[in-house]
Motif scaffolding. Structure first.
Motif, PDB file in Angstrom:
ATOM      1  N   ARG A   1      -8.731   1.753   4.001  1.00  0.00           N
ATOM      2  CA  ARG A   1      -8.832   0.921   2.946  1.00  0.00           C
ATOM      3  C   ARG A   1      -7.937   0.075   2.511  1.00  0.00           C
ATOM      4  O   ARG A   1      -6.835   0.324   2.767  1.00  0.00           O
ATOM      5  CB  ARG A   1      -9.301   1.868   1.568  1.00  0.00           C
ATOM      6  CG  ARG A   1     -10.372   2.636   1.746  1.00  0.00           C
ATOM      7  CD  ARG A   1     -10.553   3.255   0.481  1.00  0.00           C
ATOM      8  NE  ARG A   1     -12.129   4.146   0.485  1.00  0.00           N
ATOM      9  CZ  ARG A   1     -13.470   3.803   0.417  1.00  0.00           C
ATOM     10  NH1 ARG A   1     -13.355   2.399   0.023  1.00  0.00           N
ATOM     11  NH2 ARG A   1     -14.300   4.418   0.547  1.00  0.00           N
ATOM     12  N   ARG A   2      -8.343  -1.153   1.869  1.00  0.00           N
ATOM     13  CA  ARG A   2      -7.202  -2.367   1.615  1.00  0.00           C
ATOM     14  C   ARG A   2      -7.340  -2.557  -0.141  1.00  0.00           C
ATOM     15  O   ARG A   2      -8.377  -2.460  -0.751  1.00  0.00           O
ATOM     16  CB  ARG A   2      -7.772  -3.655   2.442  1.00  0.00           C
ATOM     17  CG  ARG A   2      -8.098  -3.315   3.550  1.00  0.00           C
ATOM     18  CD  ARG A   2      -8.630  -4.547   4.176  1.00  0.00           C
ATOM     19  NE  ARG A   2      -9.247  -4.185   5.714  1.00  0.00           N
ATOM     20  CZ  ARG A   2      -9.360  -4.840   6.764  1.00  0.00           C
ATOM     21  NH1 ARG A   2      -9.219  -6.200   6.689  1.00  0.00           N
ATOM     22  NH2 ARG A   2      -9.610  -4.469   7.939  1.00  0.00           N
ATOM     23  N   TYR A   3      -6.008  -2.220  -0.512  1.00  0.00           N
ATOM     24  CA  TYR A   3      -5.906  -2.287  -1.991  1.00  0.00           C
ATOM     25  C   TYR A   3      -5.119  -3.714  -2.320  1.00  0.00           C
ATOM     26  O   TYR A   3      -4.292  -3.846  -3.303  1.00  0.00           O
ATOM     27  CB  TYR A   3      -5.173  -1.156  -2.361  1.00  0.00           C
ATOM     28  CG  TYR A   3      -5.857   0.003  -1.974  1.00  0.00           C
ATOM     29  CD1 TYR A   3      -6.820   0.076  -2.917  1.00  0.00           C
ATOM     30  CD2 TYR A   3      -5.585   0.756  -1.102  1.00  0.00           C
ATOM     31  CE1 TYR A   3      -7.779   1.444  -2.804  1.00  0.00           C
ATOM     32  CE2 TYR A   3      -6.539   1.707  -0.832  1.00  0.00           C
ATOM     33  CZ  TYR A   3      -7.389   2.177  -1.927  1.00  0.00           C
ATOM     34  OH  TYR A   3      -8.251   3.410  -1.588  1.00  0.00           O
TER      35      TYR A   3
ATOM     36  N   GLU B   1     -11.528   0.785   9.272  1.00  0.00           N
ATOM     37  CA  GLU B   1     -11.644   1.731   8.482  1.00  0.00           C
ATOM     38  C   GLU B   1     -10.663   1.926   7.380  1.00  0.00           C
ATOM     39  O   GLU B   1     -11.029   2.400   6.400  1.00  0.00           O
ATOM     40  CB  GLU B   1     -11.916   3.114   9.054  1.00  0.00           C
ATOM     41  CG  GLU B   1     -13.302   3.054  10.326  1.00  0.00           C
ATOM     42  CD  GLU B   1     -12.524   2.656  11.506  1.00  0.00           C
ATOM     43  OE1 GLU B   1     -13.270   2.663  12.529  1.00  0.00           O
ATOM     44  OE2 GLU B   1     -11.268   2.461  11.566  1.00  0.00           O
TER      45      GLU B   1
ATOM     46  N   HIS C   1       0.927  -1.373   0.047  1.00  0.00           N
ATOM     47  CA  HIS C   1      -0.047   0.021  -0.040  1.00  0.00           C
ATOM     48  C   HIS C   1       0.777   1.228  -0.051  1.00  0.00           C
ATOM     49  O   HIS C   1       0.412   2.160  -0.618  1.00  0.00           O
ATOM     50  CB  HIS C   1      -0.974   0.134   1.214  1.00  0.00           C
ATOM     51  CG  HIS C   1      -1.915  -1.049   0.979  1.00  0.00           C
ATOM     52  ND1 HIS C   1      -1.826  -2.294   0.743  1.00  0.00           N
ATOM     53  CD2 HIS C   1      -3.326  -0.972   1.286  1.00  0.00           C
ATOM     54  CE1 HIS C   1      -2.920  -2.912   0.984  1.00  0.00           C
ATOM     55  NE2 HIS C   1      -3.838  -2.207   1.074  1.00  0.00           N
TER      56      HIS C   1
ATOM     57  N   THR D   1      -9.625   5.935   4.304  1.00  0.00           N
ATOM     58  CA  THR D   1     -10.483   5.161   4.851  1.00  0.00           C
ATOM     59  C   THR D   1     -11.710   4.953   4.241  1.00  0.00           C
ATOM     60  O   THR D   1     -12.183   5.761   3.314  1.00  0.00           O
ATOM     61  CB  THR D   1     -10.737   5.680   6.254  1.00  0.00           C
ATOM     62  OG1 THR D   1     -11.719   6.975   6.410  1.00  0.00           O
ATOM     63  CG2 THR D   1      -9.261   6.487   6.898  1.00  0.00           C
ATOM     64  N   THR D   2     -12.479   3.981   4.517  1.00  0.00           N
ATOM     65  CA  THR D   2     -13.864   3.765   4.154  1.00  0.00           C
ATOM     66  C   THR D   2     -14.818   4.927   4.545  1.00  0.00           C
ATOM     67  O   THR D   2     -15.910   4.855   3.987  1.00  0.00           O
ATOM     68  CB  THR D   2     -14.392   2.375   4.722  1.00  0.00           C
ATOM     69  OG1 THR D   2     -14.518   2.394   6.011  1.00  0.00           O
ATOM     70  CG2 THR D   2     -13.539   1.228   4.298  1.00  0.00           C
TER      71      THR D   2
ATOM     72  N   ASP E   1     -13.556   6.479  -2.035  1.00  0.00           N
ATOM     73  CA  ASP E   1     -12.433   6.138  -2.766  1.00  0.00           C
ATOM     74  C   ASP E   1     -12.101   6.753  -4.126  1.00  0.00           C
ATOM     75  O   ASP E   1     -12.892   7.491  -4.537  1.00  0.00           O
ATOM     76  CB  ASP E   1     -12.713   4.665  -2.975  1.00  0.00           C
ATOM     77  CG  ASP E   1     -11.589   3.673  -2.999  1.00  0.00           C
ATOM     78  OD1 ASP E   1     -10.452   4.225  -2.940  1.00  0.00           O
ATOM     79  OD2 ASP E   1     -11.687   2.389  -3.328  1.00  0.00           O
TER      80      ASP E   1
END
Length: 355
Positions: free
Chosen positions: A215-217, A213, A169, A275-276, A280
């Motif tokens: 974000r994951r990529y 929260e 990330h 974060t969510t 995004d």
């Protein structure tokens, strides 16, 4: 190592110490209140010009004591990390977890490293809202002329030691290759050995229990600038956000040109979301009606195929729903357009591929 230049006002320490005293493994920090370097205004809390030193102390102290609603909060709030380096921690625990990373250089990163480390190695990090720290930040940081380089370097150092499978990330965010990024982060073997000896948890635990929260990529296949073989000096760019249309723009490799191709076939464009709780990055869509590619919120696009693309390095970018290709059209003196049309054999290359 240099942290932010801050001054904690007298009278604020008592709440911080009481909060930190509840646990030897607690790390307590106050709320940072930004103060404008010219007119000494507390942003969001105090709005008139402060001139004399006595007046400065009196009014800044007032805005530090109160939140925006005029009430004082004393409840500790959990936080995944902290801003700056103003905190209270038990000396023994701080030493056991290795203090701040001595391998950090010049500026940036130590607060993130400490936040992750404290949580993973048996501690907790909390903010005490009624403890306020005034931070008068210089207009220009005097430490070095290339602060950006050291911010990247230190961030990569944190990623390599603490982020496990999620370290990509940081590389993606800075548009750097995972292998040979061209930045020497120094020796991290001692920090990795420290983590192992302390039997710290993995970064997945941190995401599941402390910072869900984020974000994951991990679905990223490739990232970086996207260039077409017919126009190599321009890159895919998000353009003005209000237009919701991708464009071509001279290559610079910054956030607006950060393309990210995923396992699902989505092609995102723009700086990574944090974060969510915040929007995004948008993704490229062929809506059939327009000859120009749309840039929309992926989750709100109903047609799955119209937001999915076939792409291999040095190959076409073809929409799975319409069969149209993303291509460039040279209009001579009028410039170059990014369009959707029947494929003519144009090829695209992206800067970084994840093996």
């Amino acid at each position: 190592m240099i942290c932010g230049c801050s001054r904690t006002l007298q009278g604020m320490h008592i709440y911080k110490l009481r909060g930190a005293g509840k646990s030897c493994h607690g790390n307590t920090t106050g709320v940072i209140v930004a103060v404008h370097h010219k007119c000494l205004v507390c942003r969001g809390s105090f709005s008139r010009r402060l001139r004399e030193d006595q007046e400065l102390r009196r009014n800044v102290f007032k805005c530090l004591q109160q939140d925006t609603s005029g009430t004082v909060q004393r409840q500790l709030n959990r936080t995944p990390a902290m801003i700056g380096c103003s905190f209270v921690v038990h000396r023994k625990f701080f030493g056991e977890i290795g203090l701040l990373d001595p391998g950090m250089d010049v500026y940036g990163g130590e607060n993130i490293e400490l936040g992750i480390k404290v949580w993973l190695c048996g501690g907790s990090m909390e903010v005490l809202p009624c403890s306020r720290v005034a931070h008068i930040e210089r207009k220009k940081k005097p430490y070095n002329n290339n602060i950006g380089f050291y911010t990247k370097r230190n961030a990569l150092r944190v990623a390599e030691v603490w982020m496990d499978d999620y370290k990509s990330h940081v590389y993606i965010a800075w548009n750097l290759p995972l292998e040979n990024p061209g930045i020497d982060i120094g020796d991290v073997s001692e920090r990795k050995a420290l983590r192992k000896s302390l039997k710290c948890k993995n970064f997945q635990w941190y995401l599941d229990h402390v910072y869900p929260e984020m974000r994951r990529y991990n679905n990223t296949v490739a990232y970086g600038e996207l260039r077409n073989n017919k126009a190599k000096d321009v890159c895919l760019d998000q353009g003005p956000q209000e237009n919701h249309t991708a464009i071509l723009y001279p290559c610079h490799g910054w956030g607006p040109q950060l393309a990210r191709y995923t396992k699902e076939g989505f092609l995102h464009l723009g700086a990574l979301g944090t974060t969510t709780l915040l929007p995004d990055t948008r993704c490229l869509v062929d809506n059939v009606k327009s000859r120009f590619p749309q840039l929309l919120d992926c989750e709100k696009v109903k047609s799955s195929l119209h937001k999915r693309w076939n792409f291999i390095q040095n190959g076409a970018i073809l929409n799975k729903g319409t069969g149209r290709c993303l291509e460039v059209e040279n209009r001579g003196m009028a410039g170059i357009d990014l369009i959707l049309r029947s494929c003519t054999g144009q090829r695209w290359t992206i800067k970084n591929f994840i093996k």
